[in-house]
Write an enzyme that holds these catalytic residues in place. Structure first.
Site, mmCIF file in Angstrom:
data_model
loop_
_atom_site.group_PDB
_atom_site.id
_atom_site.type_symbol
_atom_site.label_atom_id
_atom_site.label_comp_id
_atom_site.label_asym_id
_atom_site.label_seq_id
_atom_site.Cartn_x
_atom_site.Cartn_y
_atom_site.Cartn_z
ATOM 1 N N ASP A 33 -36.945 3.227 -36.554
ATOM 2 C CA ASP A 33 -37.862 4.249 -36.039
ATOM 3 C C ASP A 33 -37.423 5.655 -36.436
ATOM 4 O OD1 ASP A 33 -35.618 4.209 -34.438
ATOM 5 O OD2 ASP A 33 -36.653 3.629 -32.607
ATOM 6 N N ASP A 78 -35.906 1.502 -20.003
ATOM 7 C CA ASP A 78 -37.158 0.877 -19.558
ATOM 8 C C ASP A 78 -37.435 -0.422 -20.316
ATOM 9 O OD1 ASP A 78 -37.722 1.845 -22.060
ATOM 10 O OD2 ASP A 78 -39.378 3.147 -21.460
ATOM 11 N N GLU A 132 -42.577 1.304 -26.498
ATOM 12 C CA GLU A 132 -42.515 1.590 -25.064
ATOM 13 C C GLU A 132 -43.225 0.484 -24.275
ATOM 14 O OE1 GLU A 132 -40.524 3.739 -24.139
ATOM 15 O OE2 GLU A 132 -40.955 5.803 -24.740
ATOM 16 N N HIS A 146 -37.352 -0.734 -23.656
ATOM 17 C CA HIS A 146 -37.994 -0.598 -24.967
ATOM 18 C C HIS A 146 -37.092 -1.053 -26.108
ATOM 19 C CE1 HIS A 146 -36.651 3.882 -25.065
ATOM 20 N NE2 HIS A 146 -36.022 3.318 -26.059
HETATM 21 C C1 GLP Z 1 -33.810 5.173 -28.614
HETATM 22 C C2 GLP Z 1 -33.957 4.296 -29.853
HETATM 23 C C3 GLP Z 1 -33.727 2.843 -29.519
HETATM 24 C C4 GLP Z 1 -32.433 2.687 -28.749
HETATM 25 C C5 GLP Z 1 -32.516 3.460 -27.454
HETATM 26 C C6 GLP Z 1 -31.260 3.346 -26.612
HETATM 27 O O1 GLP Z 1 -34.919 5.179 -27.830
HETATM 28 N N1 GLP Z 1 -35.238 4.449 -30.447
HETATM 29 O O2 GLP Z 1 -33.682 2.091 -30.718
HETATM 30 O O3 GLP Z 1 -32.204 1.330 -28.471
HETATM 31 O O4 GLP Z 1 -32.700 4.817 -27.788
HETATM 32 O O5 GLP Z 1 -30.345 4.332 -27.019
HETATM 33 P P1 GLP Z 1 -28.881 4.470 -26.485
HETATM 34 O O6 GLP Z 1 -28.092 3.427 -27.171
HETATM 35 O O7 GLP Z 1 -28.485 5.851 -26.894
HETATM 36 O O8 GLP Z 1 -28.925 4.285 -25.018
#
Ligand code: GLP
Length: 258
Positions: free
Chosen positions: A67, A136, A143, A138
């Protein structure tokens, strides 16, 4: 789903890096799906170490990132391009011609998203998709209520996700729009490897592994995947009701499955 519980966050990173390193060593032309976020930083640190110490060769590897934010310069420190550069791409011998990100610039993003999907297929499909999980539930930036059959497309972030990702943006507003691989795209990877650590992820991890399959928890779609490996530390495993069972499975793995 295979659930692997390790003591602490550094162990999550080293276990996941070990799985990816073994794949790349066995298949130098591996196609990797890559993720960003604090949870995967240690995975990349492990891969960079394997490159430096054991000469793990990434020159034949092809990558597709999950992404990226729409309308954010690649050079901005909060962009996922910058994250990948800092933690992985700039620190191993990857061939830049084999590095792919979802499209976030140009006039016709839907057409460019179709081309991104085509490029994944043309490369032979993703061997291993690395994933984190949002609080959440995702996956990527899919989302809650994202279609479980979705493909790469533009999404609108929830305010909770924008808040969770704010720290890298400084004074700048977190973009509202992103392009993300869809859940259907992610499920086509031959192996999905999800990592999570810390108490803030415990609820999402439990809903992903043990909750009902639901678009309200996009990561629960991994219940449908024939080969999903979930690596969590004790804190992120705390809400799993069958955590003793998962430990027992790991302790008693037959040789052929190791
Ligand atoms: C973002 C990314 C996700 C990732 C999530 C959790 O939203 N798009 O791919 O899994 O963050 O991030 P973190 O590992 O910093 O908690």
């Amino acid at each position: 789903m295979e659930v692997i519980i390790v003591p602490a966050a550094p162990d999550v990173g080293s276990a996941a890096a070990g799985i990816i390193s073994r794949l790349v060593a066995a298949k130098p032309g591996a196609i990797l799906g890559l993720a960003t976020g604090a949870s995967v930083e240690r995975v990349y640190a492990g891969l960079v170490l394997a490159h430096g110490r054991n000469a793990l060769d990434f020159s034949g590897v092809t990558t597709f990132n999950l992404d990226e934010y729409v309308g954010l310069a690649r050079s901005h420190p909060a962009s996922f391009h910058a994250f990948m550069e800092e933690h992985f791409l700039g620190r191993v011998n990857i061939d830049r011609r084999r590095v792919h990100f979802p499209p976030t610039e140009g006039g016709d993003l839907p057409v460019a998203c179709e081309k991104f999907e085509h490029d994944i297929r043309a490369a032979g499909g993703i061997d291993l998709q690395l994933l984190g999980i949002g609080r959440d539930g995702h996956l990527g930036f899919n989302e809650p209520t994202s279609s479980l059959a979705s493909r790469t497309r533009i999404k609108t972030l929830t305010s909770a996700t924008r808040e969770a990702n704010r720290s890298r943006f400084g004074e700048k507003e977190v973009p509202l729009h992103v392009v993300t691989m869809g859940i259907g795209t992610i499920l086509e990877a031959r192996h999905c490897l999800l990592v999570a650590d810390g108490p803030a992820k415990a609820d999402a991890v439990a809903r992903m592994v043990e909750g009902p399959l639901s678009a309200m928890v996009p990561a629960s779609a991994l219940q449908m995947h024939p080969r999903a490996t979930i690596i969590v530390d004790e804190a992120a495993a705390a809400a799993l009701s069958l955590r003793d069972y998962y430990r027992e499975i790991q302790r008693n793995k037959p040789g052929w499955q190791q």
